[in-house]
Design an enzyme around this catalytic site. Structure first.
Site, PDB file in Angstrom:
ATOM      1  CB  THR A  99     -42.271  51.435 -77.983  1.00 15.77           C
ATOM      2  OG1 THR A  99     -41.856  52.560 -77.463  1.00 15.77           O
ATOM      3  CG2 THR A  99     -41.063  50.599 -78.477  1.00 15.77           C
TER       4      THR A  99
ATOM      5  NE  ARG B 102     -41.291  49.625 -73.589  1.00 17.82           N
ATOM      6  CZ  ARG B 102     -41.823  50.808 -73.750  1.00 17.82           C
ATOM      7  NH1 ARG B 102     -43.085  51.071 -73.289  1.00 17.82           N
ATOM      8  NH2 ARG B 102     -41.190  51.758 -74.498  1.00 17.82           N
TER       9      ARG B 102
HETATM   10  C1  NCD Z   1     -41.343  56.459 -73.113  1.00 16.43           C
HETATM   11  C2  NCD Z   1     -41.034  55.420 -72.517  1.00 16.43           C
HETATM   12  O1  NCD Z   1     -41.854  54.050 -72.534  1.00 16.43           O
HETATM   13  O2  NCD Z   1     -40.059  55.038 -71.834  1.00 16.43           O
HETATM   14  N1  NCD Z   1     -42.278  56.374 -74.109  1.00 16.43           N
HETATM   15  C3  NCD Z   1     -42.135  55.879 -75.470  1.00 16.43           C
HETATM   16  O3  NCD Z   1     -41.746  54.875 -75.570  1.00 16.43           O
HETATM   17  N2  NCD Z   1     -42.357  56.779 -76.365  1.00 16.43           N
HETATM   18  C4  NCD Z   1     -41.526  57.611 -72.210  1.00 16.43           C
HETATM   19  C5  NCD Z   1     -42.316  57.472 -71.009  1.00 16.43           C
HETATM   20  O4  NCD Z   1     -43.005  56.435 -70.606  1.00 16.43           O
HETATM   21  O5  NCD Z   1     -42.456  58.387 -70.215  1.00 16.43           O
END
Ligand code: NCD
Length: 293
Positions: free
Chosen positions: A38, A87
């Protein structure tokens, strides 16, 4: 949403055509939980658009460590950047953002709740593959309770017509009731704890990681961690055109021998994140696909 797919597709066909679209603009990346795809794909997206990036990849690298509130960090980001990606582990974070952000702020994932831009790239991957999402039969397997990509994907699928979702998980990891209540009006949902029966009918199987870090009781994690694994032999009964997706990271739930199969799409899926996130940034910055040469 389809207009975003179209823009992502235009960008994918001619990324250089957008290489100065965000010249002079700054993306802030604020990651209070770990990330690879991300964060890096958002950074890649902004850099490919000619903008620049600042931020932190873990909270210990910010004044969060000194006890600064998210509210105050947000005031700084309002002043330093033109768009931000956040995030965070706190479920109420979007309310704070809504009330106090003066720049566009994109969710990079919220605890166990949601991961909307992952859903956008997941849906873009299906759209590219099948030309339409309407009518698809989609299996979603693994940790459907704590994996935040799952609710967002289901909320996205709900916007299309005649989609069937086959939710495959152990009973303790089923999709949360509040999510089911929100989707069942426009999505046909089947819940099961085994894949075998549904697999031959599926167009897509979307596998997710068991989220070890979200379990309150480690014994529960030990009980379910190896139950839902795909290898090349599992996929023998799939129909032509079937694709296998995963938001990544995988930690054993898709064996490496699957990577060579024609149905494996998880790496192209991750790459689609760059085009989709470029499209999203452009739209939020009001450029709507106009180019600057
Ligand atoms: C996911 C997340 O961080 O939610 N990965 C992502 O962003 N591509 C999936 C996960 O952590 O399993």
């Amino acid at each position: 949403m389809t207009s975003l797919f179209e823009l992502a597709s235009q960008i994918e066909m001619d990324p250089d055509g957008y290489s100065a679209s965000c010249k002079g603009k700054i993306l802030a990346t604020l990651f209070f939980e770990s990330s690879t795809r991300t964060r890096l794909s958002f950074e890649s997206a902004m850099l490919r658009l000619g903008g620049t990036v600042l931020g932190f990849s873990e909270p210990s690298m910010s004044s969060h460590k000194k006890g600064e509130s998210f509210h105050d960090t947000l005031q700084m980001v309002n002043a330093y950047a033109d768009v931000a990606i956040v995030r965070h582990y706190l479920e109420g974070i979007s309310e704070i953002v809504r009330d106090h952000a003066t720049i566009p702020v994109i969710s990079g994932g919220t605890g166990t709740q949601e991961h909307p831009t992952q859903a956008l790239l997941d849906l873009y991957t299906m759209y590219k593959e099948f030309g339409s999402i309407d009518g698809l039969r989609i299996g979603v397997m693994g940790d459907l309770r704590y994996g935040r990509t799952v609710p967002s994907l289901l909320y996205g699928l709900r916007l299309f017509s005649d989609v069937e979702a086959h939710l495959v998980s152990p009973s303790i990891l089923r999709v949360r009731n509040e999510v089911l209540e929100d989707i069942e009006d426009n999505l046909t949902v089947h819940q099961t704890d085994t894949l075998n029966e549904a697999l031959p009918d599926l167009d897509v199987l979307y596998v997710t990681r068991i989220q070890k870090e979200r379990f309150h009781d480690p014994a529960d994690y030990q009980r379910v961690k190896t139950g839902y694994v795909i290898d090349a032999s599992t996929l023998g009964s799939c129909k032509p055109g079937f694709i296998l997706m995963h938001p990544l990271p995988r930690v054993g739930e898709i064996a490496y021998d699957v990577d060579e199969l024609p149905c494996a799409r998880y790496f192209p899926q991750a790459r689609n994140g760059v085009w989709m996130r470029m499209a999203l940034i452009l739209q939020l910055m009001g450029f709507e696909g106009r180019r600057w040469w």
